[in-house]
Design a protein around this motif. Structure first.
Motif, PDB file in Angstrom:
ATOM      1  N   GLY A 245       0.807  -1.218   0.000  1.00  0.00           N
ATOM      2  CA  GLY A 245       0.000   0.000   0.000  1.00  0.00           C
ATOM      3  C   GLY A 245       0.834   1.259   0.000  1.00  0.00           C
ATOM      4  O   GLY A 245       1.590   1.496   0.927  1.00  0.00           O
ATOM      5  N   ASN A 246       0.718   2.078  -1.060  1.00  0.00           N
ATOM      6  CA  ASN A 246       1.410   3.361  -1.103  1.00  0.00           C
ATOM      7  C   ASN A 246       0.631   4.295  -2.003  1.00  0.00           C
ATOM      8  O   ASN A 246      -0.235   3.863  -2.772  1.00  0.00           O
ATOM      9  CB  ASN A 246       2.855   3.190  -1.605  1.00  0.00           C
ATOM     10  N   ASP A 247       0.919   5.586  -1.913  1.00  0.00           N
ATOM     11  CA  ASP A 247       0.238   6.573  -2.743  1.00  0.00           C
ATOM     12  C   ASP A 247       1.226   7.410  -3.541  1.00  0.00           C
ATOM     13  O   ASP A 247       0.995   8.588  -3.787  1.00  0.00           O
ATOM     14  CB  ASP A 247      -0.673   7.470  -1.893  1.00  0.00           C
ATOM     15  N   CYS A 248       2.347   6.802  -3.933  1.00  0.00           N
ATOM     16  CA  CYS A 248       3.325   7.495  -4.775  1.00  0.00           C
ATOM     17  C   CYS A 248       2.811   7.561  -6.209  1.00  0.00           C
ATOM     18  O   CYS A 248       2.308   6.572  -6.740  1.00  0.00           O
ATOM     19  CB  CYS A 248       4.675   6.778  -4.749  1.00  0.00           C
ATOM     20  N   GLU A 249       2.977   8.711  -6.844  1.00  0.00           N
ATOM     21  CA  GLU A 249       2.517   8.859  -8.222  1.00  0.00           C
ATOM     22  C   GLU A 249       3.416   8.116  -9.205  1.00  0.00           C
ATOM     23  O   GLU A 249       2.937   7.551 -10.188  1.00  0.00           O
ATOM     24  CB  GLU A 249       2.465  10.343  -8.599  1.00  0.00           C
ATOM     25  N   HIS A 250       4.730   8.123  -8.943  1.00  0.00           N
ATOM     26  CA  HIS A 250       5.670   7.485  -9.867  1.00  0.00           C
ATOM     27  C   HIS A 250       6.336   6.252  -9.259  1.00  0.00           C
ATOM     28  O   HIS A 250       5.976   5.131  -9.565  1.00  0.00           O
ATOM     29  CB  HIS A 250       6.750   8.493 -10.308  1.00  0.00           C
ATOM     30  N   ILE A 251       7.311   6.460  -8.363  1.00  0.00           N
ATOM     31  CA  ILE A 251       8.147   5.368  -7.870  1.00  0.00           C
ATOM     32  C   ILE A 251       8.073   5.291  -6.352  1.00  0.00           C
ATOM     33  O   ILE A 251       8.211   6.303  -5.669  1.00  0.00           O
ATOM     34  CB  ILE A 251       9.613   5.561  -8.303  1.00  0.00           C
ATOM     35  N   CYS A 252       7.871   4.097  -5.820  1.00  0.00           N
ATOM     36  CA  CYS A 252       7.891   3.861  -4.372  1.00  0.00           C
ATOM     37  C   CYS A 252       9.202   3.175  -4.019  1.00  0.00           C
ATOM     38  O   CYS A 252       9.608   2.203  -4.661  1.00  0.00           O
ATOM     39  CB  CYS A 252       6.704   2.996  -3.960  1.00  0.00           C
ATOM     40  N   VAL A 253       9.894   3.675  -2.978  1.00  0.00           N
ATOM     41  CA  VAL A 253      11.170   3.126  -2.550  1.00  0.00           C
ATOM     42  C   VAL A 253      11.012   2.538  -1.154  1.00  0.00           C
ATOM     43  O   VAL A 253      10.577   3.221  -0.225  1.00  0.00           O
ATOM     44  CB  VAL A 253      12.275   4.206  -2.545  1.00  0.00           C
ATOM     45  N   ASN A 254      11.364   1.275  -1.002  1.00  0.00           N
ATOM     46  CA  ASN A 254      11.277   0.589   0.280  1.00  0.00           C
ATOM     47  C   ASN A 254      12.281   1.182   1.264  1.00  0.00           C
ATOM     48  O   ASN A 254      13.455   1.320   0.958  1.00  0.00           O
ATOM     49  CB  ASN A 254      11.570  -0.902   0.060  1.00  0.00           C
ATOM     50  N   ASN A 255      11.818   1.540   2.476  1.00  0.00           N
ATOM     51  CA  ASN A 255      12.684   2.141   3.484  1.00  0.00           C
ATOM     52  C   ASN A 255      12.492   1.414   4.808  1.00  0.00           C
ATOM     53  O   ASN A 255      11.896   1.930   5.740  1.00  0.00           O
ATOM     54  CB  ASN A 255      12.378   3.638   3.637  1.00  0.00           C
ATOM     55  N   ILE A 256      12.983   0.181   4.853  1.00  0.00           N
ATOM     56  CA  ILE A 256      12.842  -0.710   6.012  1.00  0.00           C
ATOM     57  C   ILE A 256      11.356  -0.960   6.290  1.00  0.00           C
ATOM     58  O   ILE A 256      10.722  -1.690   5.565  1.00  0.00           O
ATOM     59  CB  ILE A 256      13.588  -0.157   7.244  1.00  0.00           C
ATOM     60  N   ASP A 257      10.757  -0.364   7.336  1.00  0.00           N
ATOM     61  CA  ASP A 257       9.367  -0.631   7.626  1.00  0.00           C
ATOM     62  C   ASP A 257       8.438   0.434   7.073  1.00  0.00           C
ATOM     63  O   ASP A 257       7.268   0.484   7.412  1.00  0.00           O
ATOM     64  CB  ASP A 257       9.153  -0.774   9.136  1.00  0.00           C
ATOM     65  N   SER A 258       8.946   1.268   6.212  1.00  0.00           N
ATOM     66  CA  SER A 258       8.138   2.305   5.606  1.00  0.00           C
ATOM     67  C   SER A 258       8.571   2.457   4.147  1.00  0.00           C
ATOM     68  O   SER A 258       9.175   1.556   3.580  1.00  0.00           O
ATOM     69  CB  SER A 258       8.300   3.618   6.377  1.00  0.00           C
ATOM     70  N   TYR A 259       8.241   3.590   3.533  1.00  0.00           N
ATOM     71  CA  TYR A 259       8.631   3.849   2.157  1.00  0.00           C
ATOM     72  C   TYR A 259       8.671   5.352   1.914  1.00  0.00           C
ATOM     73  O   TYR A 259       8.177   6.144   2.722  1.00  0.00           O
ATOM     74  CB  TYR A 259       7.640   3.198   1.182  1.00  0.00           C
ATOM     75  N   TYR A 260       9.296   5.747   0.814  1.00  0.00           N
ATOM     76  CA  TYR A 260       9.233   7.137   0.380  1.00  0.00           C
ATOM     77  C   TYR A 260       9.095   7.163  -1.135  1.00  0.00           C
ATOM     78  O   TYR A 260       9.352   6.169  -1.820  1.00  0.00           O
ATOM     79  CB  TYR A 260      10.458   7.933   0.837  1.00  0.00           C
ATOM     80  N   CYS A 261       8.648   8.290  -1.657  1.00  0.00           N
ATOM     81  CA  CYS A 261       8.336   8.401  -3.078  1.00  0.00           C
ATOM     82  C   CYS A 261       9.459   9.083  -3.849  1.00  0.00           C
ATOM     83  O   CYS A 261      10.127   9.980  -3.335  1.00  0.00           O
ATOM     84  CB  CYS A 261       7.035   9.191  -3.274  1.00  0.00           C
ATOM     85  N   LYS A 262       9.660   8.648  -5.079  1.00  0.00           N
ATOM     86  CA  LYS A 262      10.597   9.278  -6.005  1.00  0.00           C
ATOM     87  C   LYS A 262       9.890   9.498  -7.334  1.00  0.00           C
ATOM     88  O   LYS A 262       8.830   8.917  -7.591  1.00  0.00           O
ATOM     89  CB  LYS A 262      11.837   8.397  -6.216  1.00  0.00           C
ATOM     90  N   CYS A 263      10.499  10.334  -8.174  1.00  0.00           N
ATOM     91  CA  CYS A 263       9.922  10.620  -9.479  1.00  0.00           C
ATOM     92  C   CYS A 263      10.799  10.066 -10.595  1.00  0.00           C
ATOM     93  O   CYS A 263      12.001   9.881 -10.424  1.00  0.00           O
ATOM     94  CB  CYS A 263       9.763  12.136  -9.672  1.00  0.00           C
ATOM     95  N   ARG A 264      10.178   9.812 -11.724  1.00  0.00           N
ATOM     96  CA  ARG A 264      10.929   9.357 -12.881  1.00  0.00           C
ATOM     97  C   ARG A 264      11.827  10.480 -13.405  1.00  0.00           C
ATOM     98  O   ARG A 264      11.661  11.652 -13.063  1.00  0.00           O
ATOM     99  CB  ARG A 264       9.973   8.891 -13.982  1.00  0.00           C
ATOM    100  N   THR A 265      12.791  10.117 -14.246  1.00  0.00           N
ATOM    101  CA  THR A 265      13.714  11.085 -14.823  1.00  0.00           C
ATOM    102  C   THR A 265      12.950  12.176 -15.560  1.00  0.00           C
ATOM    103  O   THR A 265      12.018  11.893 -16.321  1.00  0.00           O
ATOM    104  CB  THR A 265      14.684  10.382 -15.796  1.00  0.00           C
ATOM    105  N   GLY A 266      13.342  13.413 -15.306  1.00  0.00           N
ATOM    106  CA  GLY A 266      12.663  14.545 -15.926  1.00  0.00           C
ATOM    107  C   GLY A 266      11.568  15.147 -15.075  1.00  0.00           C
ATOM    108  O   GLY A 266      10.920  16.113 -15.487  1.00  0.00           O
ATOM    109  N   TYR A 267      11.345  14.582 -13.891  1.00  0.00           N
ATOM    110  CA  TYR A 267      10.326  15.084 -12.970  1.00  0.00           C
ATOM    111  C   TYR A 267      10.947  15.334 -11.606  1.00  0.00           C
ATOM    112  O   TYR A 267      11.983  14.767 -11.265  1.00  0.00           O
ATOM    113  CB  TYR A 267       9.169  14.084 -12.824  1.00  0.00           C
TER     114      TYR A 267
END
Length: 331
Positions: A245-267
């Protein structure tokens, strides 16, 4: 006439500011309409939080030497119970055993003893500390020779079921662990080492499997050891917070017991840390964090006009104004 003409020139920035303010209002409305169209946030299904995709023969090796207070040992037992809750326990699923050690070693229960969570958690609640020394090497050797055997409930190697040992200790081993741990790993046992408080980091690294960054953990007190539950759930079960479960628009990155969002190249990532906006590389126009295309278009047009004004020779501009004034004076 001169005042009128110069007023027109000098007042241009003010008019541009008013128009820009109008565009800002429209842009906010546009952004809100875009956001309202976003898909709903996915929620975590509690059933998927259990370890169902990877079967284990799992043995906990817990330190109960005299350096561990009774209250802290109870926290270790709570950690074990929470770990059991994350597993799909059963004879055809994950099997669990517990090895308790200090100066002596005691197998609290074997892999074949309990195939349901209530019985297993009751057995954990009955574990008592052994006190005295810290014979970690002896505990690992006992686990290999007695807990990970087929007679004790371990599945045959031919079934390719992972054999995992999780060692929890707060001190320095009083015996040799390096060779014993190496032999256990060579036998196909994956070892995780959890150090608490004054645990010796060098010994943890000698015991753990490679890569060490994935198999060695440290917490400052037993009071926070429960936080490792989600990490082990992810590591042992292959669960990924981005998948559950995540609400990232582009890329979700696993961060141990959580996650953070990243964008594709050019964004680039917007202020909400979830959505992305396209980078603008022309001139000095910066990316619009609220995804307001109308405002960006206006900025571009304004910049072109200003660039044309600044590149026109000042003398030529003044000459045109003088000719216009002269023509008006003859009229």
């Amino acid at each position: 006439m001169k005042c009128w003409l110069w007023g027109l020139v000098c007042g241009t920035p003010l008019m541009l500011g008013d128009v820009l303010a109008t565009y800002r209002l429209n842009a906010q409305s546009f952004a809100q309409s875009r956001n309202n169209g976003q898909p709903p946030t996915r929620t975590l299904n509690p059933e998927k939080s259990q370890c169902t995709r990877r079967l284990l023969d799992l043995v906990f090796i817990i330190d109960s030497s005299r350096s561990i207070r009774i209250s802290d040992f109870e926290k270790v037992k709570t950690f074990l119970a929470l770990m059991v809750d994350t597993l799909a326990v059963g004879s055809d699923a994950t099997r669990v055993a517990v090895v308790n050690y200090a100066s002596t070693v005691k197998i609290e229960f074997l892999l074949k003893d309990h195939f349901n969570k209530p019985d297993m958690k009751k057995a954990i609640s009955r574990i008592e500390p052994l006190a005295a020394g810290t014979m970690t090497g002896m505990a690992i050797k006992t686990a290999v020779n007695e807990a990970f055997t087929e007679e004790s409930g371990a599945r045959p190697h031919s079934r390719n079921i992972a054999k995992v040992a999780i060692i929890v200790t707060d001190g320095r081993p009083q015996d040799h662990v390096e060779q014993i741990s190496a032999a256990a790993r060579a036998d196909g046992i994956e070892i995780y080492a959890v150090g608490v408080d004054r645990a010796d980091m060098a010994s943890l690294k000698q015991m753990a499997s490679l890569p060490l960054e994935d198999h060695v953990f440290y917490v400052e007190t037993y009071g926070v050891i429960e936080k490792l539950t989600s990490k082990f759930r992810e590591t042992l079960c292959g669960l990924d917070p981005c998948a559950t479960g995540n609400d990232c628009e582009h890329i979700c990155v696993n961060n141990i017991d959580s996650y953070y969002c990243k964008c594709r190249t050019g964004y680039i990532l917007n202020a909400d840390r979830k959505t992305c906006s396209q980078k603008q590389v022309r001139g000095e126009v910066v990316v619009d964090p609220c995804k307001c295309e109308a405002r960006l278009a206006f900025q571009k047009q304004t910049q072109v006009v200003l660039q044309q004004l600044t590149t026109t020779p000042l003398a030529d501009f003044a000459r045109r104004i003088w000719r216009l004034e002269e023509a008006l004076g003859r009229a």
